[in-house]
Scaffold this active site. Structure first.
Site, PDB file in Angstrom:
ATOM      1  N   GLU A 273       6.242 -41.623  18.539  1.00 55.01           N
ATOM      2  CA  GLU A 273       6.555 -42.997  18.954  1.00 55.01           C
ATOM      3  C   GLU A 273       8.067 -43.191  18.922  1.00 55.01           C
ATOM      4  OE1 GLU A 273       4.564 -46.124  16.769  1.00 55.01           O
ATOM      5  OE2 GLU A 273       5.528 -47.689  17.975  1.00 55.01           O
TER       6      GLU A 273
ATOM      7  N   ASN B 249       3.149 -49.610  18.416  1.00 56.91           N
ATOM      8  CA  ASN B 249       3.596 -50.973  18.685  1.00 56.91           C
ATOM      9  C   ASN B 249       4.698 -51.001  19.742  1.00 56.91           C
ATOM     10  OD1 ASN B 249       1.802 -51.713  16.695  1.00 56.91           O
ATOM     11  ND2 ASN B 249       3.343 -51.945  15.094  1.00 56.91           N
TER      12      ASN B 249
ATOM     13  N   ASN C  88      -2.178 -50.667  22.953  1.00 58.07           N
ATOM     14  CA  ASN C  88      -2.190 -50.257  21.551  1.00 58.07           C
ATOM     15  C   ASN C  88      -2.496 -51.434  20.652  1.00 58.07           C
ATOM     16  OD1 ASN C  88      -1.347 -48.415  19.226  1.00 58.07           O
ATOM     17  ND2 ASN C  88       0.053 -50.140  18.927  1.00 58.07           N
ATOM     18  N   GLU C  89      -3.454 -51.250  19.753  1.00 56.94           N
ATOM     19  CA  GLU C  89      -3.754 -52.249  18.702  1.00 56.94           C
ATOM     20  C   GLU C  89      -3.671 -53.683  19.205  1.00 56.94           C
ATOM     21  OE1 GLU C  89      -1.474 -51.420  15.127  1.00 56.94           O
ATOM     22  OE2 GLU C  89      -2.645 -49.616  14.733  1.00 56.94           O
TER      23      GLU C  89
ATOM     24  N   TYR D 134      -4.879 -46.117   8.016  1.00 59.04           N
ATOM     25  CA  TYR D 134      -3.837 -45.596   7.123  1.00 59.04           C
ATOM     26  C   TYR D 134      -4.264 -45.890   5.692  1.00 59.04           C
ATOM     27  CZ  TYR D 134      -0.856 -45.337  11.281  1.00 59.04           C
ATOM     28  OH  TYR D 134      -0.322 -45.041  12.516  1.00 59.04           O
TER      29      TYR D 134
ATOM     30  N   GLU E 222      -4.674 -42.816  15.514  1.00 60.42           N
ATOM     31  CA  GLU E 222      -3.657 -42.980  14.469  1.00 60.42           C
ATOM     32  C   GLU E 222      -4.376 -42.863  13.134  1.00 60.42           C
ATOM     33  OE1 GLU E 222      -0.832 -46.233  14.540  1.00 60.42           O
ATOM     34  OE2 GLU E 222      -0.852 -46.253  16.731  1.00 60.42           O
TER      35      GLU E 222
ATOM     36  N   GLN F 218       2.725 -39.867  12.070  1.00 55.63           N
ATOM     37  CA  GLN F 218       3.254 -39.404  13.337  1.00 55.63           C
ATOM     38  C   GLN F 218       3.717 -37.961  13.174  1.00 55.63           C
ATOM     39  OE1 GLN F 218       5.927 -42.337  15.057  1.00 55.63           O
ATOM     40  NE2 GLN F 218       4.425 -43.974  14.846  1.00 55.63           N
TER      41      GLN F 218
END
Ligand code: AHR
Length: 501
Positions: A27, A72, A174-175, A246, A294, A352
């Site tokens: 990212e 993000n 994304n999200e 996460y 992720e 990442q």
């Protein structure tokens, strides 16, 4: 301590491991790109500015699919800023990470990076469905993939990339469930936009593979309802739904942290059930696969303060978590969770790749090194290819605050095409070794090739710039295979790889 046990039998399998299970994520965030993968002034850099030392480690890590450019970041991404002559590329505010994006590294550089890694590396490109929509997604797709003879494909050729990039796998935003996301949407709003974008992208090329945004965590208030609504709109148009997770210890609760895979496995099972519920309602024969695009250990509770203190710097040191042995054991257990669901999880991206919550760290102008978390990932990617065998453990347990009683043993096994089998196992117990007994039924296995473990007398031990090789896997002696029975001892708080031939 009682033994933990299970039986391996090739008649009982979970499914084939997709190579995409060993994906990662680059990212535009902190130093993942700049001074991570890309540093033109670095002594090891090639003509394209890619760091040679990082490329070597990425290959050693065994990474396959690499998601890009966010995260993000993608929700404010203007793809056209990131192509063409570098001198003409604009500097932009990156709202997600309160940073300045120079666009020195862009689309073409990303594809060049993948090419340099080798044929195993595959692009996974996200389109911006935060501040943008169908038209811009189509423009990016045309620029990237259309062979020639149109304004945008010819523009790509004029920029020096005559051959199309051939990007097959695309994330639809994304999200989008997260209130922190630029252009955050309700499930209805996103479901409609994702469906329209997917339909249009398939009009250009029916062979694209599309990932709809699922929830950014199982703990989101909208979890499951979000997936159900989004899939009601997109079921026939997408191939995968995304999951993000996460893990970190909360209030010093290491025992629960060590059992994080309990949450990951339930998340996978709950999303699969939700997909199948929608499929059943639609009377569809199609199954939606899961893209766990992720996942990692991330000391996220420290992140907000770091980000809000930023005043639009270029490539700041951000989210540069340093990983301990404990973190590596948890990461190994998360890998085991993914493998145990290889029938349904077809894409997974360790978030990442470099510097930002990453297995590889770099110093600008200096060396690159492997974090503790590098090792479980590299070993799983190397030895976890083939068919996952169904492992039902009978294990001593321990008490956790978050998940109640949890097994001390977390394990899976993968049978390669040549018949060799690799057992991946974690002992979550912090103070005692765990004896392991595995009965091998219907498997022509006679010897232990190798048993390695990642563990340490100091669970807080880590690799740093000054001591880059402090923690590495070591050989474990005494593991035996006799008369179809494997016996091993798993050291306290350890990640284990036992290869049988
Ligand atoms: O990986 C870091 C961030 O975590 C990503 O940008 C975002 O998608 C997630 O919240």
């Amino acid at each position: 301590m009682d033994s933990a046990r299970f039986t391996l039998d090739p008649a009982f399998t979970v499914g084939e491991v997709s190579p995409r299970l060993f994906g990662s994520f680059v990212e535009h965030l902190g130093r993942c790109v700049y001074t991570g993968v890309f540093e033109p002034d670095h002594p090891t850099a090639d003509a394209a500015g890619l760091r040679g030392d990082v490329l070597d480690l990425v290959r050693e890590l065994g990474v396959t699919t690499i998601r890009y450019p966010g995260g993000n970041f993608v929700s404010g991404y203007r793809w056209e800023d990131s192509v063409g002559p570098v001198a003409d590329r604009p500097r932009r505010l990156d709202l997600a990470w309160r940073s300045t994006e120079t666009n020195r590294f862009g689309l073409s550089e990303y594809l060049a990076f993948l090419k340099r890694i080798g044929p195993q590396a595959e692009p996974m490109m996200a389109v911006n469905l935060g501040t943008r929509g169908v038209a811009e997604a189509l423009e990016l797709q045309e620029y990237a993939n259309h062979p020639s003879g149109t304004a945008l494909s010819d523009l790509r050729a004029a920029h020096g990339d005559k051959e199309p990039f051939g990007i097959k796998l695309w994330c639809l935003g994304n999200e989008m469930d997260g209130p922190w996301q630029t252009g955050h949407k309700t499930a209805e709003e996103y479901g409609r936009l994702a469906a329209e974008t997917a339909r249009a992208m398939r009009q250009m090329d029916p062979s694209v593979e599309l990932v709809a945004c699922g929830s950014s965590a199982q703990s989101m208030d909208t979890f499951a309802e979000w997936e159900a609504t989004v899939l009601t709109h997109t079921y026939d148009l997408v191939d995968h739904i995304s999951l993000h997770a996460y893990y970190e210890p909360h209030d010093g609760d290491v025992d629960s942290f060590l059992a994080s895979a309990v949450d990951m496995e339930s998340f996978i099972e709950n999303v699969a059930a939700t997909c199948d519920h929608v499929g059943a309602k639609l009377k569809s024969k199609k199954k939606i696969d899961l893209s766990f695009d992720e996942w990692n250990v991330w000391y996220m509770s420290r992140a907000d303060a770091q980000v809000s203190a930023l005043d639009w710097p270029e490539a700041p040191r951000l989210l540069e978590d340093s990983y301990s042995v404990t973190d590596a054991v948890v990461l190994g257990s998360l890998l085991i969770a993914l493998l145990r669901h290889a029938d349904r999880v077809k894409v997974a991206c360790l978030a990442q790749l470099v510097n930002v919550i990453a297995p590889i760290m770099t110093e600008p102008g200096g060396p690159a090194w492997r974090q503790t978390t590098f090792f479980p990932f590299a070993q799983a990617s190397r030895h976890g290819r083939g068919e996952v065998l169904d492992v039902r453990v009978d294990s001593p347990t321990y008490e956790t605050r978050k998940y109640g009683e949890a097994d001390l043993l977390h394990a899976t096994a993968v049978r390669a095409e040549d018949g060799t089998v690799t057992v991946f196992a974690v002992n979550r117990g912090r103070s005692e070794s765990l004896p392991l007994e595995v009965a091998l039924s219907g498997l022509d296995l006679t010897r232990v090739v190798e048993h390695t473990a990642l563990s340490d007398e100091d669970p807080e031990a880590r690799n740093t710039l000054d001591a880059p090789d402090r923690v590495t896997p070591h050989e474990v002696r005494g593991t035996a295979l006799t008369d179809g029975r494997l016996s091993a001892t798993l050291e306290p708080l350890s990640w284990n790889v036992i290869r049988l031939a």
